[in-house]
Write a protein that holds these residues in place. Structure first.
Motif, PDB file in Angstrom:
ATOM      1  N   UNK A  55      32.071   7.770 -19.076  1.00 43.91           N
ATOM      2  CA  UNK A  55      31.833   9.181 -19.715  1.00 43.91           C
ATOM      3  C   UNK A  55      33.145  10.269 -19.242  1.00 43.91           C
ATOM      4  N   UNK A 107      41.110   6.417  -9.949  1.00 43.58           N
ATOM      5  CA  UNK A 107      39.757   6.409  -9.784  1.00 43.58           C
ATOM      6  C   UNK A 107      38.949   5.130  -9.786  1.00 43.58           C
ATOM      7  N   UNK A 112      35.219   1.727  -6.794  1.00 44.77           N
ATOM      8  CA  UNK A 112      35.379   2.480  -7.930  1.00 44.77           C
ATOM      9  C   UNK A 112      34.519   3.753  -8.138  1.00 44.77           C
ATOM     10  N   UNK A 113      34.865   4.736  -8.432  1.00 45.49           N
ATOM     11  CA  UNK A 113      34.089   5.951  -8.727  1.00 45.49           C
ATOM     12  C   UNK A 113      33.430   5.650 -10.244  1.00 45.49           C
ATOM     13  N   UNK A 115      30.126   6.299 -13.081  1.00 39.35           N
ATOM     14  CA  UNK A 115      29.039   7.071 -13.640  1.00 39.35           C
ATOM     15  C   UNK A 115      29.251   8.463 -13.463  1.00 39.35           C
ATOM     16  N   UNK A 116      28.134   9.284 -13.092  1.00 37.95           N
ATOM     17  CA  UNK A 116      28.291  10.791 -12.864  1.00 37.95           C
ATOM     18  C   UNK A 116      29.644  11.283 -12.075  1.00 37.95           C
ATOM     19  N   UNK A 117      29.999  10.671 -11.027  1.00 32.92           N
ATOM     20  CA  UNK A 117      31.206  10.873 -10.113  1.00 32.92           C
ATOM     21  C   UNK A 117      32.246  10.892 -11.107  1.00 32.92           C
ATOM     22  N   UNK A 119      32.586  11.193 -14.110  1.00 27.95           N
ATOM     23  CA  UNK A 119      32.507  12.599 -15.236  1.00 27.95           C
ATOM     24  C   UNK A 119      32.871  13.702 -14.444  1.00 27.95           C
ATOM     25  N   UNK A 120      32.361  13.921 -13.311  1.00 23.62           N
ATOM     26  CA  UNK A 120      32.814  15.260 -12.780  1.00 23.62           C
ATOM     27  C   UNK A 120      34.386  15.171 -12.372  1.00 23.62           C
ATOM     28  N   UNK A 121      34.870  13.968 -11.787  1.00 21.84           N
ATOM     29  CA  UNK A 121      36.133  14.132 -11.623  1.00 21.84           C
ATOM     30  C   UNK A 121      37.151  14.319 -12.585  1.00 21.84           C
TER      31      UNK A 121
END
Lengths: 319, 279
Positions: A55, A107, A112-113, A115-117, A119-121
């Motif tokens: 996302x 990323x 790995x970052x 899901x939600x993280x 998205x925010x990044x």
């Protein structure tokens, strides 16, 4: 495996779109040129988010990067020798893909970052990029770069049909290439990447490589869309790169249907032209209505509103 | 120099106050509330609206927390509850909600910006330094609210029950705790904190429908930098983001500062995805 909209239906859609300039006149042709390019941005997001499960809240940054690179090159700001429009299109798409690859490597590398993280990044990166462009006077600051030359199609700049047809051909080519690729094994891998990445890694696939590659491919498509958009529109503005357009693209794809390419494309067209038609009637209530529908879809119909009818139609055609 | 430091402390406390509601909801419920910035904005606009009715400022502040807390309770009931096992759809739903709230405010109050008069227009002498009294009051309230939230969760039975429901929902339910009620109370509390923060900053900033994003992104970065889940993380992350923004602001233009701080925050999140405060 996700059901596919059959070729007959997607062909019918593109044939109908090709007839548009002779049915709707110059104004609407110009409007549809832009919304088709938004549709290409929607396709890129459907690939990255709908199929790849990433996302991205800042997909506009690749659209904007493509646009600014196109503007800089064709306006001759990086040297008159590089001002060829066709070359610039390729360089613009490649730059957006490179940016996506860099962000992707950053990323997804190592732990790995996701899901939600993620998205925010991506949102934070898009905000940072928009701010940098707005404060960079070499890139025109808040005003953007004005006076991007139109595509050299050898026709009058006031005739909306040739650029429309060119854009339609590009979007159709992108659509059919993506559709064909995703109906093969690659599509299956992407579905696994979204649904069960651990098992995919267990089977020996590199999550890192697949994520970066998918993200870069999405970046290339979005960058190509942005480059063409800037050439059609005549200027590159900071609104193309940041939060606003990214949010809009998310709405198109969510309303249309994130996993079905045709639904995402039609979602962009429907929302853009729904806005043009309904904004006169609803005024400021239009955005409120759109936001509410978006919320409802996210809660109650995550598959989107156009995917199911398209697939139902597809099943009828196939029989 | 002392003024710069005091400004930094003020920036940290305001940012932590804004991020606190978000951290409670994200850390405990694992719910990303993209409409948090718009809840802050709603708090500020509650003050604008009530001041039009000549309600005293501190009454407006309390009303803002109550009104926005009630919003939060409704949001949990209508949206968040139904997407609990689909975290990415919660992001979409709350993002859509942020558009709806923004546009609703535009329809109600117009797209322009409003200003709220300072309720305390005095300066306080601190040694050689004169500092606006209202800022000191905001700092004190923020510190009290932050400490209060922490003490509530750590030192009361209800706080313990809340943490139990968040950590082991199934077990807590078996032991007779009502998880649904805990979730809605938690979300409502997070929203009330946002409303309170919005109301308190309203006299210090220009109140306009687009102000939410400016709070959402730094607050999220603060939480992720500090480490989601622990309230100590919010303090650490909020201090890092707030203080660096404020201190660098003395040297560079606001835009440069924002770019540098956001960039650094993203790098920290990348290198320590578990946050600064976690092992």
């Amino acid at each position: 495996m996700i059901a596919r909209v059959p070729l007959a239906i997607s062909l019918a859609v593109f044939v109908a779109l090709a007839a548009l300039p002779w049915l709707a006149g110059d104004y609407w042709t110009g409007q549809f040129t832009r919304s088709l390019l938004y549709g290409l941005l929607a396709l890129s997001l459907a690939l990255v988010w709908g199929r790849g499960g990433m996302l991205c809240l800042g997909q506009g940054m690749f659209f904007g990067t493509g646009g600014y690179v196109m503007a800089l090159l064709t306006m001759g700001k990086l040297g008159p020798g590089l001002a060829d429009a066709w070359l610039a299109l390729i360089v613009a798409a490649a730059s957006a893909a490179a940016l996506a690859a860099i962000v992707g490597v950053f990323v997804f590398w190592g732990a790995s970052i996701s899901g939600p993280y993620f998205a925010i990044v991506t949102l934070a990166i898009a905000v940072v990029l928009e701010q940098s462009i707005r404060s960079n006077y070499g890139l025109g600051g808040d005003n953007g770069l004005v006076g991007v030359p139109p595509l050299p199609l050898g026709t009058s700049a006031f005739d909306a049909t040739p650029p429309y047809l060119l854009v339609l051909v590009v979007v159709a080519a992108a659509y059919f290439t993506l559709d064909a690729t995703l109906s093969r094994r690659i599509g299956l891998v992407l579905d696994a990447l979204r649904v069960n990445p651990n098992r995919l890694a267990y089977l020996g696939y590199s999550l890192f490589a697949w994520r970066v590659a998918t993200f870069a491919a999405g970046g290339a498509l979005a960058g190509l869309a942005g480059a063409l958009f800037v050439a059609v529109d005549g200027f590159a503005s900071p609104t193309l790169i940041g939060f606003g357009l990214s949010a809009e693209a998310l709405i198109w794809v969510a309303l249309g249907g994130r996993t079905v390419l045709m639904a995402a494309l039609l979602g962009a067209l429907a929302v853009r032209h729904g806005e043009a038609l309904l904004a006169a009637w609803l005024g400021d209530w239009w955005l409120l209505a759109l936001g509410s529908v978006f919320v409802l879809v996210a809660v109650a119909a995550p598959a989107g509103l156009l995917a199911a009818p398209l697939l139902w139609l597809g099943a009828r055609v196939r029989r | 120099m002392a003024a710069t430091l005091l400004d930094a402390v003020s920036a940290v406390l305001v940012l932590v106050l804004v991020a606190l509601g978000l951290a409670v909801v994200f850390g405990m419920m694992r719910v990303i509330n993209m409409a948090h910035g718009e809840l802050v904005m709603s708090g500020a606009f509650t003050v604008v609206w009530l001041q039009g009715w000549h309600v005293p400022f501190w009454g407006c502040v309390i009303a803002a927390a109550v009104v926005v807390g009630f919003f939060g309770w409704m949001i949990e009931w209508v949206l968040v509850r139904h997407t609990r096992d689909r975290p990415l759809d919660t992001i979409l739903a709350t993002w859509g909600l942020s558009l709806v709230l923004k546009q609703a405010i535009v329809l109600l109050f117009g797209p322009g910006s409003h200003s709220v008069p300072l309720p305390l227009d005095a300066m306080v002498g601190l040694g050689a330094l004169n500092y606006p009294a209202y800022r000191l009051v905001v700092m004190a309230i923020a510190a009290v609210v932050i400490a209060g939230t922490y003490l509530f969760l750590r030192c009361t039975n209800r706080g313990l029950a809340t943490r139990a429901v968040m950590a082991r929902p199934a077990t807590a339910e078996l032991l007779g705790f009502n998880t649904d009620r805990t979730y809605s109370a938690t979300f409502a509390a997070g929203a009330a904190l946002a409303g309170l923060a919005g109301a308190l900053v309203a006299p210090l900033v220009s109140v306009d429908p687009q102000m939410g994003l400016g709070y959402l992104v730094p607050a999220f970065l603060a939480i992720l930098v500090g480490g989601a889940g622990a309230l100590g993380g919010v303090l650490a992350g909020g201090s890092a983001v707030g203080a660096s923004t404020s201190l660098l602001g003395a040297l560079w233009s606001p835009v440069t500062v924002q770019i540098v701080v956001f960039g650094l925050a993203v790098v920290v999140i990348r290198l320590r995805p578990q946050g600064l405060m976690r092992e």
